[in-house]
Enzyme design. Structure first.
Site, PDB file in Angstrom:
ATOM      1  N   LYS A 116       0.819  -1.236   0.000  1.00 45.28           N
ATOM      2  CA  LYS A 116       0.000   0.000   0.000  1.00 45.28           C
ATOM      3  C   LYS A 116       0.841   1.269   0.000  1.00 45.28           C
ATOM      4  O   LYS A 116       0.450   2.278  -0.590  1.00 45.28           O
ATOM      5  CB  LYS A 116      -0.948   0.025   1.207  1.00 45.28           C
ATOM      6  N   LYS A 158      -2.092   2.661   9.203  1.00 45.14           N
ATOM      7  CA  LYS A 158      -2.373   1.564   8.273  1.00 45.14           C
ATOM      8  C   LYS A 158      -1.137   0.703   8.033  1.00 45.14           C
ATOM      9  O   LYS A 158      -0.033   1.226   7.940  1.00 45.14           O
ATOM     10  CB  LYS A 158      -2.847   2.116   6.912  1.00 45.14           C
ATOM     11  N   GLY A 164      -8.235  -4.443   2.903  1.00 45.85           N
ATOM     12  CA  GLY A 164      -9.540  -4.936   3.334  1.00 45.85           C
ATOM     13  C   GLY A 164      -9.797  -4.710   4.815  1.00 45.85           C
ATOM     14  O   GLY A 164     -10.585  -5.424   5.421  1.00 45.85           O
ATOM     15  N   ILE A 203     -10.748   9.699   7.532  1.00 49.86           N
ATOM     16  CA  ILE A 203     -11.929  10.284   6.889  1.00 49.86           C
ATOM     17  C   ILE A 203     -13.161   9.627   7.511  1.00 49.86           C
ATOM     18  O   ILE A 203     -13.333   8.406   7.404  1.00 49.86           O
ATOM     19  CB  ILE A 203     -11.919  10.038   5.350  1.00 49.86           C
ATOM     20  N   ARG A 292      -7.071  -8.127  -9.080  1.00 49.15           N
ATOM     21  CA  ARG A 292      -7.771  -9.375  -9.418  1.00 49.15           C
ATOM     22  C   ARG A 292      -9.147  -9.033  -9.977  1.00 49.15           C
ATOM     23  O   ARG A 292      -9.562  -7.879  -9.946  1.00 49.15           O
ATOM     24  CB  ARG A 292      -7.980 -10.195  -8.128  1.00 49.15           C
ATOM     25  N   VAL A 295     -15.488 -10.038  -6.809  1.00 48.20           N
ATOM     26  CA  VAL A 295     -16.802 -10.673  -6.654  1.00 48.20           C
ATOM     27  C   VAL A 295     -17.865  -9.862  -7.393  1.00 48.20           C
ATOM     28  O   VAL A 295     -18.707 -10.411  -8.108  1.00 48.20           O
ATOM     29  CB  VAL A 295     -17.168 -10.776  -5.149  1.00 48.20           C
TER      30      VAL A 295
HETATM   31  C1  MV4 Z   1      -9.780   4.663   5.398  1.00 49.46           C
HETATM   32  C2  MV4 Z   1     -10.949   5.090   6.052  1.00 49.46           C
HETATM   33  C3  MV4 Z   1     -10.982   6.376   6.532  1.00 49.46           C
HETATM   34  N1  MV4 Z   1      -9.908   7.182   6.382  1.00 49.46           N
HETATM   35  N2  MV4 Z   1      -8.743   5.505   5.258  1.00 49.46           N
HETATM   36  C4  MV4 Z   1     -10.927   0.077   5.112  1.00 49.46           C
HETATM   37  C5  MV4 Z   1     -10.396  -1.010   4.272  1.00 49.46           C
HETATM   38  C6  MV4 Z   1      -9.338  -0.429   3.418  1.00 49.46           C
HETATM   39  N3  MV4 Z   1      -9.611  -0.782   2.055  1.00 49.46           N
HETATM   40  C7  MV4 Z   1      -9.373   1.029   3.652  1.00 49.46           C
HETATM   41  N4  MV4 Z   1     -10.398   1.287   4.615  1.00 49.46           N
HETATM   42  C8  MV4 Z   1     -10.646   2.535   5.070  1.00 49.46           C
HETATM   43  N5  MV4 Z   1      -9.645   3.437   4.911  1.00 49.46           N
HETATM   44  C9  MV4 Z   1      -8.821   6.738   5.760  1.00 49.46           C
HETATM   45  N6  MV4 Z   1      -7.775   7.552   5.655  1.00 49.46           N
HETATM   46  C10 MV4 Z   1     -12.013   4.192   6.167  1.00 49.46           C
HETATM   47  C11 MV4 Z   1     -11.857   2.911   5.684  1.00 49.46           C
HETATM   48  C12 MV4 Z   1     -13.002   2.041   5.857  1.00 49.46           C
HETATM   49  C13 MV4 Z   1     -13.634   1.459   4.777  1.00 49.46           C
HETATM   50  C14 MV4 Z   1     -13.198   1.650   3.462  1.00 49.46           C
HETATM   51  C15 MV4 Z   1     -13.822   1.039   2.408  1.00 49.46           C
HETATM   52  C16 MV4 Z   1     -14.909   0.207   2.647  1.00 49.46           C
HETATM   53  C17 MV4 Z   1     -15.354  -0.010   3.915  1.00 49.46           C
HETATM   54  C18 MV4 Z   1     -14.733   0.608   4.988  1.00 49.46           C
HETATM   55  C19 MV4 Z   1     -15.201   0.385   6.278  1.00 49.46           C
HETATM   56  C20 MV4 Z   1     -14.578   0.985   7.340  1.00 49.46           C
HETATM   57  C21 MV4 Z   1     -13.465   1.807   7.130  1.00 49.46           C
END
Ligand code: MV4
Length: 448
Positions: A116, A158, A164, A203, A292, A295
């Site tokens: 990432k 992160k 995910g 966010i 990939r 789904v």
């Molecule tokens: C975030 C976020 C808020 N702020 N990054 C969750 C999984 C990963 N793909 C990234 N994710 C998030 N990153 C920042 N800076 C909130 C999430 C997030 C989220 C993102 C996509 C789909 C579902 C989610 C559920 C909770 C938090």
């Protein structure tokens, strides 16, 4: 074009790939675990090999066994589907060294985007907006503190190897940040053997919007518009749709073009998904790439009129994309509900067992992608998804009505499923109005 390919997966996606191959005149070799012996979809393949005991780690994820099946089956390519070995850059490389085409990106592009932190750097290079945060990896607590004060709390720690939602920690202040750094690094080290971490502004209440991209081996790349996957619970997607409600046309075009710039910069080929989060003001930020087929790809197939699995196979074999960006016109609205063998009334507890009766919906604009049938036994060893119900209509309102009608027709008896939950979500005022973000389902009280 290939004569024969191996499908390195099971369930509905194996069936979906076998169907595409049949239409392309390609023979298929299927693999199965002892738990999937006798599965109906294996009959549609030209040949099938058992690759081990029920556990995925002992069968579908075993590189040596999958490669043995490919060698004995005499295939020219492997389609990995999703999950299992689909984003394993090492497996991808082993395929290459065995002279078998991996139907997906190169191992190099996969590794670059799988990390990432590297993906974030590539995004900056491609002028794709990323969430304000650290310039790169964080190695010192003092550096994390400095960045946090610069961007302001709340911040999100992160894991670079994560994805995910794994290896993420929110921090509201200095003290919490110290703990979050330790916890995220330890969790990532344990889960991925890589404790690298970076920092982003957190966010709140984001929407999850992702862009489908497709690139050939000749430098051509297009997007196939976006999907909104905000209707999720604990990082498990429940409903996916396209177009994303309440996204302005200007933002949609900008985001989709940004996704294409990123994959061109990364040297990415084949099908992929560029994930963004969108805040309440419509600002979008790149978060990660899924290297990939996903789904939820049927949602895009319906609105764009492109068979993504066939396109993946064609571009992997060296064919140029048969269309350009201006040919990809989004038409109508599509919605997908993931039908899981889980009990939404018992905290989504898996509900394996025998399906005693099953009635499949049909009619205008209805598609059901599933490997399940009456008499099929849902195994406790795998993901609980037993099918995907997809509808395509002229408008979002009509798609919701169509989905409610199709859900009422769909009968699955003998096990518990998520069907009743979808009937409630689709009638919830916030969903109907398109006021969805990633916190909607949990706040709605529908899953308590
Ligand atoms: C975030 C976020 C808020 N702020 N990054 C969750 C999984 C990963 N793909 C990234 N994710 C998030 N990153 C920042 N800076 C909130 C999430 C997030 C989220 C993102 C996509 C789909 C579902 C989610 C559920 C909770 C938090």
């Amino acid at each position: 074009m290939y004569k024969r390919i191996l499908v390195a997966n099971r369930g509905e996606i194996a069936l979906r790939i076998i169907r595409a191959c049949r239409e392309l005149g390609i023979e298929t070799v299927a693999i199965f675990s002892e738990a999937d012996r006798g599965a109906a979809y294996l009959e549609l393949a030209n040949e099938a090999f058992c690759v081990g005991p029920p556990k995925g780690a002992d069968s579908y994820r075993k590189i040596d066994r999958v490669i043995s099946a490919a060698e004995i089956g005499n295939v020219q390519a492997i389609h990995p589907g999703y999950g299992f070995l689909s984003e394993n850059a090492h497996f991808n490389e082993v395929c290459r060294s065995c002279n078998i085409d991996f139907i997906g990106p190169t191992p190099e592009a996969m590794a670059r985007l799988g990390d990432k932190n590297t993906a974030r750097k590539l995004a900056r290079e491609a002028k794709v907006p990323v969430v304000p945060g650290s310039a790169g990896l964080i190695s010192e607590e003092s550096e994390a503190m400095r960045v946090a004060h610069e961007i302001g709390f709340p911040v999100l720690v992160k894991a670079s190897a994560g994805g995910g939602g794994r290896g993420m920690r929110v921090a509201l202040n200095d003290l919490a940040l110290k703990a979050a750094l330790q916890q995220a690094a330890a969790e990532a080290e344990a889960a991925f053997g890589d404790g690298s971490i970076y920092l982003e502004k957190y966010i709140e209440h984001p929407r999850h919007v992702e862009v489908q991209v497709l690139a050939d081996l000749h430098g051509n790349a297009v997007h196939l518009w976006e999907r909104d996957c905000s209707t999720q619970r604990r990082h498990q997607k429940l409903i996916e749709e396209s177009p994303s409600p309440h996204l302005s046309q200007a933002t949609r075009v900008e985001m989709c073009e940004a996704a294409v710039r990123l994959i061109k910069t990364a040297g990415y080929t084949n099908a992929g998904t560029v994930e963004f989060i969108v805040d309440g003001s419509g600002n979008y930020y790149f978060i990660e790439v899924n290297a990939r087929i996903q789904v939820e790809h049927p949602v895009t197939e319906m609105i764009a009129g492109v068979d993504l699995i066939k396109a993946q196979i064609r571009v992997a074999s060296g064919e140029p994309l048969p269309f350009q960006q201006s040919d990809i016109v989004a038409r109508g609205a599509a919605i997908e509900c993931r039908i899981n063998a889980e009990d939404p009334k018992r905290n989504f507890q898996p509900s394996p067992g025998k399906i005693t009766r099953m009635m499949i919906p049909g009619g205008y604009g209805v598609r059901f992608d599933s490997h399940a049938h009456a008499g099929y036994t849902v195994s406790p060893h795998y993901d609980s998804m037993i099918g995907k119900l997809i509808v395509h209509q002229a408008t979002r309102g009509e798609a919701i009505d169509c989905m409610l009608r199709a859900l009422a027709e769909l009968r699955i008896e003998g096990i518990q499923t998520t069907i009743p939950l979808y009937r409630e979500i689709l009638q919830h005022a916030a969903f109907v109005e398109g006021r969805i973000d990633t916190t909607f389902v949990e706040r709605s009280g529908l899953t308590q």
